[in-house]
Scaffold this motif. Structure first.
Motif, PDB file in Angstrom:
ATOM      1  N   LEU A  84      -6.264   6.872  -0.647  1.00 42.17           N
ATOM      2  CA  LEU A  84      -7.224   5.818  -0.962  1.00 42.17           C
ATOM      3  C   LEU A  84      -8.491   6.468  -1.524  1.00 42.17           C
ATOM      4  N   ALA A 110      -5.033   2.436  -5.020  1.00 45.41           N
ATOM      5  CA  ALA A 110      -5.443   1.089  -5.423  1.00 45.41           C
ATOM      6  C   ALA A 110      -5.804   1.045  -6.896  1.00 45.41           C
ATOM      7  N   THR A 168       0.833  -1.207   0.000  1.00 44.50           N
ATOM      8  CA  THR A 168       0.000   0.000   0.000  1.00 44.50           C
ATOM      9  C   THR A 168       0.870   1.260   0.000  1.00 44.50           C
ATOM     10  N   THR A 219      -1.067   6.857   3.847  1.00 44.86           N
ATOM     11  CA  THR A 219      -1.683   6.096   2.750  1.00 44.86           C
ATOM     12  C   THR A 219      -3.187   6.323   2.695  1.00 44.86           C
TER      13      THR A 219
END
Length: 605
Positions: A501, A505, A477, A497
């Motif tokens: 998001l 991803a 990640t 992180t």
């Protein structure tokens, strides 16, 4: 000029014709002269003060010769001048300091001929020997007649002993002989004085040589002591502190060891002067000169006495900075400082080699830990225990994105900021630190700033959520986030992180692919705004955030609904009528949110 009388005149009388009364007077005078000569000889034998004896001798010549003036001129073998040294009966200050140039005056004739010379009338003397300064001095004294005899050694003329009269006088052979005897005594005095002077000079030279030798031996003893202690410091592995302490004790002055950024990393002989703590331009120039030459450079600025760079080839590790001391550093001391600088450079290389080996071991371990291969888990745990690391306690990661050629330096700098229970290494092009969040919470931003300052290069730090037992997925990640940040061309920031998001991803791509996506989706809107100084992009962002509702968008932007509808019509013209369809709207939503996130991070930085 007159020559000495013949032998008959030299005796002073003829025994056949001599008057008994005159003979008695002559004998008494002769007795007085001999007595004076014996007294002069005794003074020579007991010579203590040469100037005083010379003065008495000139005074005796004045009295014994029955003249108005007596003086002694000393010969300079270098300039060939004759300088009046002692006088008796002189009344002129200029005469008492008279200097006779070579080849001039009666004195030069005496020196050249090495015989007695006299004149009854100085004004009738040979004109080519006259010189204005001499004539003026003779006239100031009112001298008419002069007699000079040389003071000789076997090889040299030491000077001339003179007597003079202010009336015309013919000098007899007996007077010449008497003055010559006194001149011989004066010669002995001058020779003895020169011998004593030579002996004194020799003694002084010997004392200086002995002092220099003693100082040299002291320096050598210091150097040997320093050398032995430096060897022990290297063998003991005590770092730079023993080097500084050894030099400070041996040389009696403050010593500081600085790193390549001029920060003090070890010191002894405290306190350090202000100039040693904050190097000025002269000190920095001395470091540069020492790096170039490989030698210790003396400095006289701001309490800094000498500087020796710590270098190995083209690599620079820092410098030894020495303060002022009670004595000047000699040549051996300078070489001792240079040797200490070499030892310090070797210590740095030694520590670097040890650190490099440890860094490789830890990098290999963190790579095996994050690869998470079940078959190797037992071996990873065994190697971690050898390093004193509890893998079960490691639940958090910190990822740093730095240029490839600076990753090792960044990893070492990060290791120094963490405790021994953390694991730091290089993995898949990033610097990664695995640590226990409950042991020592990390200030990621402070660490990033510290490392960026040391590297003199922007650094990106990414902090994933703590994930006990799932460090491999946390790294994935964080790596995706770091790639997205790089694609957005963001630098020099600390990011979580969670901030990226779900974009990280979706986008695991490079900067060109992401730039193409943003250009294809909202590039036309940006161009329209730039050409017309409009803000259609702001309207598009608000429209996306408010679920494609014109009414809610108008309320959010504080505009009338009709104004928003007009702007949406304008977007139809720019993007095409199909931009509100589901697929395109989904892509536009991602693009405007990602673009807005980039602007927010840039503004926050």
């Amino acid at each position: 000029m007159r020559e000495p009388a013949d032998a008959r005149t030299a005796t002073g009388f003829d025994h056949a014709d001599a008057d008994p009364q005159q003979e008695l007077i002559r004998l008494r005078r002769r007795e007085h002269e001999l007595s004076a000569l014996f007294s002069s000889a005794r003074e020579l034998a007991e010579l203590r003060d040469s100037d005083a004896v010379l003065a008495r001798l000139v005074q005796r010549a004045h009295e014994m010769m029955g003249v108005d003036l007596a003086y002694l001129s000393e010969f300079d073998p270098v300039t060939h001048e004759l300088r009046v040294r002692e006088t008796s009966g002189s009344v002129s200050a200029s005469f008492q300091t008279l200097r006779v140039p070579p080849g001039r005056g009666l004195a030069s004739v005496v020196v050249e001929s090495r015989t007695a010379q006299w004149v009854a009338e100085y004004s009738d003397y040979t004109t080519d020997r006259h010189e204005r300064g001499i004539d003026d001095a003779v006239a100031a004294e009112g001298l008419v007649s002069l007699l000079g005899v040389p003071m000789l050694t076997s090889d040299d003329v030491l000077g001339v002993l003179f007597v003079g009269n202010r009336d015309r006088k013919d000098f007899s052979a007996e007077e010449v002989a008497l003055l010559s005897a006194l001149a011989d005594h004066a010669s002995v005095i001058l020779q003895t004085t020169q011998t004593l002077r030579d002996l004194q000079d020799s003694e002084d030279a010997s004392r200086r040589t002995l002092a220099d030798l003693t100082a040299h031996l002291v320096e050598r003893d210091r150097a040997n002591t320093v050398h032995q202690e430096l060897v022990q410091a290297v063998l003991a592995g005590g770092g730079f502190a023993p080097v500084a302490e050894t030099l400070a004790t041996a040389l009696g002055r403050a010593v500081a060891v600085t790193d390549a950024q001029d920060r003090v990393i070890a010191a002894a002989g405290l306190p350090l002067s202000a100039g040693m703590l904050d190097l000025d331009d002269d000190a920095r120039a001395a470091i540069a000169e020492s790096r170039r030459s490989g030698h210790c450079v003396t400095v006289a600025s701001g309490g800094v006495g000498a500087i020796a760079a710590l270098s190995a080839g083209t690599r620079h590790f820092g410098a030894l900075i020495l303060g002022d001391g009670a004595f000047d550093l000699g040549a051996v001391d300078i070489r001792t400082v240079e040797r200490a600088a070499q030892v310090a450079a070797l210590l740095e290389l030694q520590q670097e080699a040890a650190s490099g080996a440890d860094h490789r071991i830890r990098s290999e371990l963190i790579a095996d830990l994050l690869d998470d291969v079940p078959e190797r888990r037992t071996d990873v745990e065994r190697r971690a225990r050898r390093l004193g690391i509890d893998l079960q306690a490691l639940d958090s990661l910190l990822l740093l994105a730095v240029p490839g050629d600076q990753q090792t330096a960044a990893a070492r700098a990060l290791s120094r900021q963490l405790d021994d229970h953390a694991l730091v290494g290089e993995y898949r092009g990033y610097v990664v630190a695995a640590h226990a969040s409950d042991r020592r919470p990390l200030d990621a931003e402070a660490l990033r700033r510290h490392i960026a300052s040391g590297l003199q290069h922007p650094v990106v730090a990414v902090v994933p959520r703590a994930a006990p037992g799932a460090l491999a997925s946390s790294f994935t990640t964080a790596m995706r986030t770091a790639r997205l940040i790089a694609a957005l061309e963001l630098t020099d920031l600390t990011a979580s992180t969670d901030d990226f998001l779900p974009y990280s991803a979706i986008f695991d791509t490079d900067a060109r692919a992401l730039a193409d996506f943003l250009r294809d989706t909202i590039g036309l809107v940006r161009r329209y705004d730039a050409e017309r100084n409009a803000d259609l992009l702001g309207t598009l962002r608000a429209f996306v955030r408010n679920n494609a509702s014109p009414t809610r968008t108008a309320r959010a932007l504080n505009f009338h609904t009709n104004t928003i509808l007009q702007r949406l019509d304008r977007l139809d013209q720019v993007l095409g009528a199909s931009w509100r369809e589901d697929e395109r709207m989904f892509r536009l939503g991602i693009a405007v949110r990602l673009d807005e996130l980039r602007e927010q991070l840039q503004a926050g930085r």
